[in-house]
Design a protein around this motif. Structure first.
Motif, PDB file in Angstrom:
ATOM      1  N   ALA A 181     -19.830  -6.701   4.800  1.00 33.14           N
ATOM      2  CA  ALA A 181     -19.838  -5.333   4.274  1.00 33.14           C
ATOM      3  C   ALA A 181     -19.496  -4.324   5.371  1.00 33.14           C
ATOM      4  O   ALA A 181     -18.795  -3.340   5.120  1.00 33.14           O
ATOM      5  CB  ALA A 181     -21.202  -5.005   3.665  1.00 33.14           C
ATOM      6  N   VAL A 182     -19.954  -4.569   6.587  1.00 37.08           N
ATOM      7  CA  VAL A 182     -19.641  -3.677   7.711  1.00 37.08           C
ATOM      8  C   VAL A 182     -18.131  -3.665   7.954  1.00 37.08           C
ATOM      9  O   VAL A 182     -17.535  -2.601   8.164  1.00 37.08           O
ATOM     10  CB  VAL A 182     -20.407  -4.096   8.989  1.00 37.08           C
ATOM     11  N   CYS A 183     -17.504  -4.831   7.914  1.00 32.69           N
ATOM     12  CA  CYS A 183     -16.041  -4.899   8.102  1.00 32.69           C
ATOM     13  C   CYS A 183     -15.316  -4.095   7.034  1.00 32.69           C
ATOM     14  O   CYS A 183     -14.397  -3.341   7.339  1.00 32.69           O
ATOM     15  CB  CYS A 183     -15.569  -6.346   8.071  1.00 32.69           C
ATOM     16  N   LYS A 184     -15.730  -4.252   5.781  1.00 36.98           N
ATOM     17  CA  LYS A 184     -15.092  -3.511   4.679  1.00 36.98           C
ATOM     18  C   LYS A 184     -15.321  -2.012   4.835  1.00 36.98           C
ATOM     19  O   LYS A 184     -14.436  -1.205   4.548  1.00 36.98           O
ATOM     20  CB  LYS A 184     -15.635  -3.988   3.342  1.00 36.98           C
ATOM     21  N   TYR A 185     -16.505  -1.635   5.292  1.00 40.08           N
ATOM     22  CA  TYR A 185     -16.861  -0.229   5.477  1.00 40.08           C
ATOM     23  C   TYR A 185     -15.996   0.415   6.560  1.00 40.08           C
ATOM     24  O   TYR A 185     -15.498   1.525   6.407  1.00 40.08           O
ATOM     25  CB  TYR A 185     -18.347  -0.152   5.835  1.00 40.08           C
TER      26      TYR A 185
ATOM     27  N   ASP B 225     -14.004  -0.881  17.078  1.00 35.71           N
ATOM     28  CA  ASP B 225     -15.038  -1.655  17.775  1.00 35.71           C
ATOM     29  C   ASP B 225     -15.991  -2.302  16.778  1.00 35.71           C
ATOM     30  O   ASP B 225     -16.405  -3.448  16.951  1.00 35.71           O
ATOM     31  CB  ASP B 225     -15.835  -0.766  18.733  1.00 35.71           C
ATOM     32  N   LEU B 226     -16.319  -1.564  15.742  1.00 35.26           N
ATOM     33  CA  LEU B 226     -17.240  -2.067  14.727  1.00 35.26           C
ATOM     34  C   LEU B 226     -16.628  -3.236  13.959  1.00 35.26           C
ATOM     35  O   LEU B 226     -17.285  -4.258  13.741  1.00 35.26           O
ATOM     36  CB  LEU B 226     -17.626  -0.936  13.775  1.00 35.26           C
ATOM     37  N   VAL B 227     -15.355  -3.118  13.584  1.00 34.40           N
ATOM     38  CA  VAL B 227     -14.687  -4.217  12.873  1.00 34.40           C
ATOM     39  C   VAL B 227     -14.635  -5.446  13.765  1.00 34.40           C
ATOM     40  O   VAL B 227     -14.902  -6.571  13.320  1.00 34.40           O
ATOM     41  CB  VAL B 227     -13.273  -3.803  12.406  1.00 34.40           C
ATOM     42  N   LEU B 228     -14.303  -5.255  15.037  1.00 37.71           N
ATOM     43  CA  LEU B 228     -14.260  -6.391  15.962  1.00 37.71           C
ATOM     44  C   LEU B 228     -15.631  -7.046  16.089  1.00 37.71           C
ATOM     45  O   LEU B 228     -15.746  -8.272  16.088  1.00 37.71           O
ATOM     46  CB  LEU B 228     -13.770  -5.942  17.343  1.00 37.71           C
TER      47      LEU B 228
END
Length: 157
Positions: free
Chosen positions: A125-129, A143-146
């Motif tokens: 969910a974090v990646c999609k966000y 950075d968050l997606v990585l």
């Protein structure tokens, strides 16, 4: 407290009383008011990271590091879920989420069963966000997606 601050940041509050001038008409859109709300939220988010880190260190000092680390990881996952579902996307939030993901990822090996599934779903969910902001050039979102991508999660375990 964070949902309250987010609600106060809206131009129109989600509730009102007929014939009563509310905070959205008194302060709504005021740069000073919005700055104060954002500063308060930043302070609260930083305090959360500090407290969770201290809790984890206390567990190590007392010899309960596995149980406490697993619980801290679950608390981080709960906080991440609340934030990505309840707050507007911004650089400050993405930077905080990176810190929460770091803290959560350290406890993943201690999770089992439903907690492991919750971990994986939360990070998905974090990646999609964060993906749309990352595609737009946001450094913190990238950075968050990585940090949350499946390849990085398996590398950090």
């Amino acid at each position: 407290m964070i949902p309250l601050l987010s609600a106060q940041e809206q131009k129109t509050l989600p509730y009102s009383i007929i014939r009563v001038e509310s905070n959205d008409s008194l302060y709504g859109g005021s740069s000073d008011f919005l700055t104060a709300l954002r500063e308060m939220r930043t302070t609260i988010l930083n305090d959360i990271i500090t407290q969770l880190s201290a809790l984890k260190e206390l567990g190590v000092a007392k010899g309960n590091d596995k149980a406490i680390s697993a619980r801290v990881t679950e608390l981080c996952l709960d906080m991440i879920s609340q934030l990505i579902n309840g707050l507007d996307h911004n650089e400050q939030l993405d930077a905080f989420l990176v810190k929460m993901c770091d803290l959560a990822s350290k406890g993943k090996p201690l999770l089992s069963g439903k907690s492991k599934v919750y971990y994986d779903r939360t990070f998905t969910a974090v990646c999609k966000y964060a993906a749309p902001a990352a595609a737009s050039g946001s450094k913190a979102a990238s950075d968050l997606v990585l940090k949350a991508s499946p390849d990085m999660r398996s590398a950090s375990v």
